[in-house]
Design a protein around this motif. Structure first.
Motif, PDB file in Angstrom:
ATOM      1  N   LYS A 121      55.639   3.222 -31.589  1.00  0.00           N
ATOM      2  CA  LYS A 121      54.887   4.458 -31.865  1.00  0.00           C
ATOM      3  C   LYS A 121      55.636   5.328 -32.861  1.00  0.00           C
ATOM      4  CE  LYS A 121      52.322   4.933 -27.564  1.00  0.00           C
ATOM      5  NZ  LYS A 121      52.293   5.584 -26.257  1.00  0.00           N
ATOM      6  N   THR A 122      56.969   5.387 -32.725  1.00  0.00           N
ATOM      7  CA  THR A 122      57.740   6.233 -33.650  1.00  0.00           C
ATOM      8  C   THR A 122      57.689   5.683 -35.071  1.00  0.00           C
ATOM      9  OG1 THR A 122      59.850   5.097 -33.326  1.00  0.00           O
ATOM     10  CG2 THR A 122      59.356   6.898 -31.825  1.00  0.00           C
ATOM     11  N   LEU A 123      57.405   4.379 -35.205  1.00  0.00           N
ATOM     12  CA  LEU A 123      57.280   3.789 -36.540  1.00  0.00           C
ATOM     13  C   LEU A 123      55.862   3.954 -37.097  1.00  0.00           C
ATOM     14  CD1 LEU A 123      59.231   0.407 -36.194  1.00  0.00           C
ATOM     15  CD2 LEU A 123      59.958   2.473 -37.368  1.00  0.00           C
TER      16      LEU A 123
ATOM     17  N   MET B 299      59.297   2.689 -29.390  1.00  0.00           N
ATOM     18  CA  MET B 299      59.852   2.607 -30.739  1.00  0.00           C
ATOM     19  C   MET B 299      58.730   2.318 -31.748  1.00  0.00           C
ATOM     20  SD  MET B 299      60.948   0.474 -33.387  1.00  0.00           S
ATOM     21  CE  MET B 299      60.745  -1.130 -32.672  1.00  0.00           C
TER      22      MET B 299
END
Lengths: 247, 277
Positions: B168-170, B166
């Motif tokens: 990394k997705t941010l 999560m």
């Protein structure tokens, strides 16, 4: 307007090709459902969309620029030994994007408003190890929404839920998509749960991705072609049911 | 009692030992919380062996043992974090290899050293009473630096450890924040091992935070308990070693495990009390 485009994308791990020749388009504001059996490569495709897996060839394009992403993993992916209350988890996520002292007071109030939106206020002071599968999934949804995402990615969000909790959760996602005009990309192995909710679909079958508007894809003829067996799509009491003809 | 304690700590060597014990013990107890939560306890066992190898290499090259310890710790963390990638050997296998290699190579390097005397061997077995003022200062500096880094970047270090995907997705740099944690861990183990040996370093890293995690479910309570237990165990162990003429490092290492023995009955009593209430 296209938000995300896949052009002849090839994906794989350690010398093994998982998906090849993937072409798909997700429009801004769409509810895009990605369906496939276990091991078909749908999680790999989701990871490629999120930038967590690099494509071997082809292009992954964000024509409108990279959106802010909210990601909702499966609840089993969360390690419950971490000593965090629900409120702390949301605060930490918010503060990880900007240091706490720089955050405006309104931003802190955002934690409260997101909990209210997802109806988890009563869980605020509970630690994550005390949550049920359904509660955890709603908390993870709240965590994804706290960053004000343009696109929400959900990885099998109803896998750990019973039927009632699953329907409630999916209705909440549909409402969010309509109210906030958010793009939703949801991976699931259950095509039926997307019927009436997703307006575009990607179906993975035997290493190929069939992508189109839900209306065009959810016909007996098209599904029979994709699954290589007779499939029936029937309206029953206002609901659309999909099942193999052999049932 | 107080007079006796004042007398014990009037000696310069005891003051220095206490300083390293309190700063280093508190620091490792704090970092140990993340070692437990990230489920990398075996890494904590292998690292002291790699640090020992760093110290031995520094001695062989006539360099500063402190730098060897800190460098060994950081290099070990980097190697171990990279070694599991694209490999058919599980991470535990790499950790086991590092454990075996670190310990054995360190002894060979010491044997090759021009002066393999007791002064050199103290780096492996630990001689906290031989701690100098400089060692104490190093422990303080590393503890302070770690405290500042965690104060500034708390949410990023925690959230990237809790959910790296999560994060990394941010757009958070997971490798960077992992590196910050591991850098602090390498440096912390380095300064404590340099003076007190691997046994004490590992006990401090595992014992006090384990007690805190058994007892509490909030970060603030866990941190406070772990750091106080680490520092307290150092003080209690050192004082007991002086009074009963016991080896300093092992006595402190034993004291670091006592909070865990106390935490279990406290937890059971508390659970029973809440069930009745």
């Amino acid at each position: 307007m296209d938000l995300l485009l896949f052009e002849k994308v090839k994906l794989g791990y350690n010398g093994r090709v998982v998906l090849e020749g993937v072409n798909l388009a997700v429009k801004k504001g769409d509810f895009f459902g990605l369906v496939g059996p276990n091991g078909s490569g749908k999680s790999t495709l989701l990871k490629a969309m999120l930038g967590l897996v690099r494509q071997r060839s082809g292009k992954i394009i964000w024509p409108l620029g990279m959106p802010r992403i909210g990601y909702v993993p499966q609840s089993e992916m969360v390690d419950p030994i971490w000593p965090m209350r629900v409120r702390d988890l949301l605060h930490l996520t918010l503060c990880s994007l900007e240091p706490a002292h720089l955050l405006h007071q309104n931003e802190h109030a955002r934690v409260g408003s997101v909990m209210e939106l997802i109806r988890i206020e009563r869980l605020a002071n509970q630690t994550i190890d005390t949550l049920s599968g359904g509660e955890m999934q709603r908390v993870l949804l709240a965590r994804a929404l706290i960053v004000k995402p343009d696109a929400l990615f959900l990885d099998e969000p109803t896998a750990a839920m019973d039927l009632v909790a699953s329907q409630r959760f999916l209705s909440m996602i549909s409402e969010l998509q309509k109210e906030k005009e958010m793009t939703i990309i949801m991976v699931t192995h259950d095509l039926q749960c997307l019927v009436g909710r997703a307006n575009s679909l990607g179906i993975i079958e035997q290493g190929k991705v069939y992508s189109d508007d839900a209306e065009k894809l959810l016909t007996s003829e098209r599904l029979s072609q994709i699954y290589e067996q007779p499939m029936l799509v029937r309206k029953f009491d206002g609901n659309t049911l999909i099942y193999p003809d052999s049932v | 009692m107080l007079d006796m304690i004042i007398e014990i700590y009037s000696y310069e060597f005891m003051k220095n030992a206490l300083a390293v014990g309190v700063f280093g013990g508190g620091l490792l107890a704090f970092l140990g919380i993340f070692v437990h939560l990230r489920r990398i306890v075996f890494l904590g066992a292998a690292l002291p062996q790699i640090v020992a190898m760093g110290i031995a290499a520094a001695i062989l090259l006539s360099a500063s043992p402190v730098l060897g310890a800190v460098g060994g710790g950081i290099a070990g963390i980097l190697l171990l974090s990279l070694s599991g990638k694209n490999s058919h050997l599980p991470p535990e296998g790499w950790i086991g290899l590092s454990f075996a290699a670190g310990g054995s190579v360190a002894v060979v390097l010491v044997a090759l050293s021009p002066a393999p005397d007791g002064n050199v061997l103290r780096f492996f077995t630990g001689d906290i009473l031989g701690t100098s003022r400089v060692d104490a200062k190093w422990a303080l500096y590393v503890a302070l630096s770690t405290g500042i880094l965690f104060r500034l970047f708390w949410s990023r270090i925690v959230i990237t450890g809790f959910d790296p995907i999560m994060s990394k997705t941010l757009g958070l740099n997971v490798h960077l924040w992992n590196a910050v944690l591991f850098l602090c861990l390498g440096a912390g183990l380095g300064v404590v091992m340099n003076t007190a040996g691997g046994m004490l370093a590992f006990s401090m890293l595992i014992g006090p935070p384990a007690a805190a995690l058994i007892l509490f479910r909030s970060f603030s309570a866990i941190i406070l308990t772990a750091v106080l237990a680490g520092a307290g165990a150092s003080f209690a162990g050192l004082t007991a070693s002086f009074l009963y003429d016991l080896p300093g490092g092992p006595t402190m290492a034993t004291a670091a495990l006592i909070p865990v023995l106390l935490a279990w009955p406290i937890k059971l009593l508390r659970t029973r009390y809440h069930a009745q209430g």
